[in-house]
Design a protein around this motif. Structure first.
Motif, PDB file in Angstrom:
ATOM      1  N   ILE A   1      61.587  27.046  38.051  1.00  0.00           N
ATOM      2  CA  ILE A   1      61.673  28.418  37.663  1.00  0.00           C
ATOM      3  C   ILE A   1      60.771  29.396  38.481  1.00  0.00           C
ATOM      4  N   ARG A   2      61.339  30.622  38.598  1.00  0.00           N
ATOM      5  CA  ARG A   2      60.480  31.534  39.400  1.00  0.00           C
ATOM      6  C   ARG A   2      60.640  33.057  38.596  1.00  0.00           C
ATOM      7  N   ASP A   3      59.480  33.591  38.557  1.00  0.00           N
ATOM      8  CA  ASP A   3      59.722  35.217  38.115  1.00  0.00           C
ATOM      9  C   ASP A   3      59.281  36.048  39.147  1.00  0.00           C
ATOM     10  N   ARG A   4      59.430  37.193  38.848  1.00  0.00           N
ATOM     11  CA  ARG A   4      59.088  38.432  39.944  1.00  0.00           C
ATOM     12  C   ARG A   4      57.972  38.995  39.701  1.00  0.00           C
ATOM     13  N   GLY A   5      56.871  38.538  38.937  1.00  0.00           N
ATOM     14  CA  GLY A   5      55.871  39.041  38.369  1.00  0.00           C
ATOM     15  C   GLY A   5      54.651  39.077  39.327  1.00  0.00           C
ATOM     16  N   PRO A   6      53.376  39.444  39.032  1.00  0.00           N
ATOM     17  CA  PRO A   6      52.433  39.381  40.080  1.00  0.00           C
ATOM     18  C   PRO A   6      51.946  38.044  40.392  1.00  0.00           C
ATOM     19  N   GLY A   7      52.168  37.135  39.877  1.00  0.00           N
ATOM     20  CA  GLY A   7      52.028  35.828  40.160  1.00  0.00           C
ATOM     21  C   GLY A   7      50.752  35.387  39.364  1.00  0.00           C
ATOM     22  N   ILE A   8      50.175  34.138  39.435  1.00  0.00           N
ATOM     23  CA  ILE A   8      48.975  33.744  38.528  1.00  0.00           C
ATOM     24  C   ILE A   8      47.881  33.520  39.254  1.00  0.00           C
TER      25      ILE A   8
ATOM     26  N   ASN B   1      57.126  33.261  29.112  1.00  0.00           N
ATOM     27  CA  ASN B   1      55.761  33.745  29.804  1.00  0.00           C
ATOM     28  C   ASN B   1      56.179  34.542  31.186  1.00  0.00           C
ATOM     29  N   ALA B   2      57.489  34.158  31.664  1.00  0.00           N
ATOM     30  CA  ALA B   2      58.014  35.028  32.981  1.00  0.00           C
ATOM     31  C   ALA B   2      58.532  36.512  32.662  1.00  0.00           C
ATOM     32  N   ALA B   3      59.122  36.542  31.420  1.00  0.00           N
ATOM     33  CA  ALA B   3      59.531  37.906  30.997  1.00  0.00           C
ATOM     34  C   ALA B   3      58.184  38.622  30.818  1.00  0.00           C
ATOM     35  N   GLN B   4      57.228  38.283  30.151  1.00  0.00           N
ATOM     36  CA  GLN B   4      55.837  39.030  29.801  1.00  0.00           C
ATOM     37  C   GLN B   4      55.152  39.469  31.244  1.00  0.00           C
ATOM     38  N   ALA B   5      55.422  38.460  32.150  1.00  0.00           N
ATOM     39  CA  ALA B   5      54.651  38.670  33.334  1.00  0.00           C
ATOM     40  C   ALA B   5      55.211  39.799  34.216  1.00  0.00           C
ATOM     41  N   MET B   6      56.424  39.889  34.098  1.00  0.00           N
ATOM     42  CA  MET B   6      57.326  41.023  34.684  1.00  0.00           C
ATOM     43  C   MET B   6      57.405  42.431  33.613  1.00  0.00           C
ATOM     44  N   GLN B   7      56.587  42.294  32.708  1.00  0.00           N
ATOM     45  CA  GLN B   7      56.672  43.515  31.751  1.00  0.00           C
ATOM     46  C   GLN B   7      58.141  43.913  31.334  1.00  0.00           C
ATOM     47  N   ASP B   8      58.597  42.628  30.656  1.00  0.00           N
ATOM     48  CA  ASP B   8      59.656  42.602  30.015  1.00  0.00           C
ATOM     49  C   ASP B   8      61.079  43.344  30.930  1.00  0.00           C
ATOM     50  N   ALA B   9      61.078  43.219  32.066  1.00  0.00           N
ATOM     51  CA  ALA B   9      62.291  43.847  33.007  1.00  0.00           C
ATOM     52  C   ALA B   9      62.212  43.136  34.351  1.00  0.00           C
ATOM     53  N   GLY B  10      63.512  42.376  34.713  1.00  0.00           N
ATOM     54  CA  GLY B  10      63.352  42.050  35.903  1.00  0.00           C
ATOM     55  C   GLY B  10      64.442  40.681  35.892  1.00  0.00           C
ATOM     56  N   ARG B  11      64.531  39.804  37.002  1.00  0.00           N
ATOM     57  CA  ARG B  11      65.181  38.338  37.012  1.00  0.00           C
ATOM     58  C   ARG B  11      64.386  37.319  37.197  1.00  0.00           C
ATOM     59  N   ILE B  12      64.691  36.388  36.590  1.00  0.00           N
ATOM     60  CA  ILE B  12      64.267  35.015  36.496  1.00  0.00           C
ATOM     61  C   ILE B  12      65.209  34.029  37.411  1.00  0.00           C
ATOM     62  N   GLU B  13      64.671  33.492  38.292  1.00  0.00           N
ATOM     63  CA  GLU B  13      65.515  32.421  39.039  1.00  0.00           C
ATOM     64  C   GLU B  13      65.060  31.296  38.719  1.00  0.00           C
ATOM     65  N   ALA B  14      66.256  30.178  38.309  1.00  0.00           N
ATOM     66  CA  ALA B  14      66.198  29.010  38.091  1.00  0.00           C
ATOM     67  C   ALA B  14      67.274  28.188  38.551  1.00  0.00           C
ATOM     68  N   TYR B  15      66.770  26.792  39.133  1.00  0.00           N
ATOM     69  CA  TYR B  15      67.773  25.810  39.348  1.00  0.00           C
ATOM     70  C   TYR B  15      67.437  24.636  39.102  1.00  0.00           C
ATOM     71  N   ALA B  16      68.393  23.716  38.928  1.00  0.00           N
ATOM     72  CA  ALA B  16      67.919  22.232  38.682  1.00  0.00           C
ATOM     73  C   ALA B  16      68.779  21.316  39.881  1.00  0.00           C
TER      74      ALA B  16
END
Length: 234
Positions: free
Chosen positions: A166-173, A140-155
């Motif tokens: 998990i955070r993406d660099r897309g436009p948000g919801i 879902n994050a990859a598609q929000a970023m139009q298939d390019a960018g970085r996803i940040e995840a930490y546990a």
């Protein structure tokens, strides 16, 4: 470990959810079937169809058949019944496996995952369940970023629970959609680009595992997903 009665109750709830989805299923499947039917009628009505027209027509039919298969597969995942016993699954392993799957998916070639793990933290789950939860969010994050960018995840493990952020660099919801992102078949994508079941499946799995999943927007942009589950120590 859940008792047999609890497992049956969880399965009953999933099947009940499927019942409420029937109208949406009919709508989702009817669209590609109507497109297939129309294309077949067009090809049958023309004499001496050119190779180019035939090729385009068959490509359209194949695309819509693939869409129907995708919908039915997701529904199968949603209503899955498995006899596998839950086992401790390392959250780091699940995230790394989901990231590997993303790299090999059509929209994940140019997407990277920056992950900070929680060594030794595990969740009691059936094989593949936790990986599927994370992969659905990554996709879902990859598609929000139009298939390019970085996803940040930490546990991080904190007492009796482990949290995966998990955070993406897309436009948000959009604010008006935040309350619906986990609804089955809800999607803002163009027709044919998604079934709207990935996050719904993740929601069902997380809650079956005794956890919670929450969506929000980061103050600096992008969507955030937070998954909280009971922790097990390896």
């Amino acid at each position: 470990m859940k008792s047999e009665a609890e497992q049956l109750s969880a399965q009953t709830q999933r099947l009940a959810s499927l019942g409420f989805m029937l109208a949406s299923v009919c709508h989702e499947v009817s669209n590609p079937l109507a497109a297939i039917s129309s294309m077949v009628q067009i090809l049958q009505s023309k004499r001496g169809v050119s190779p180019e027209t035939l090729e385009r027509g068959l490509a359209s039919i194949a695309s819509n058949i693939a869409r129907v298969f995708a919908i039915t597969k997701k529904l199968g995942d949603f209503s899955r019944v498995t006899g596998d016993a839950p086992v401790p699954v390392a959250i780091d392993d699940a995230v790394e496996e989901a990231a590997a799957l993303l790299r090999h998916s059509p929209c994940g070639h140019a997407v990277g995952v920056d992950y900070r793990g929680a060594r030794g933290a595990a969740v009691l789950a059936r094989p593949g369940e936790l990986q599927q939860v994370v992969f659905n969010i990554f996709l879902n994050a990859a598609q929000a970023m139009q298939d390019a960018g970085r996803i940040e995840a930490y546990a991080r493990a904190d007492g009796p629970q482990v949290t995966l952020s998990i955070r993406d660099r897309g436009p948000g919801i959009p604010a008006e959609h935040l309350g619906r992102v986990f609804d089955p078949f809800f999607t803002t994508k163009q027709p044919g680009e998604g079934t709207g079941l990935g996050l719904a499946i993740s929601y069902e799995i997380v809650h079956e595992l005794g956890g919670t999943i929450h969506a929000s927007n980061h103050p600096e942009g992008g969507a955030c997903f937070e998954v909280v589950m009971p922790v097990r120590t390896l």
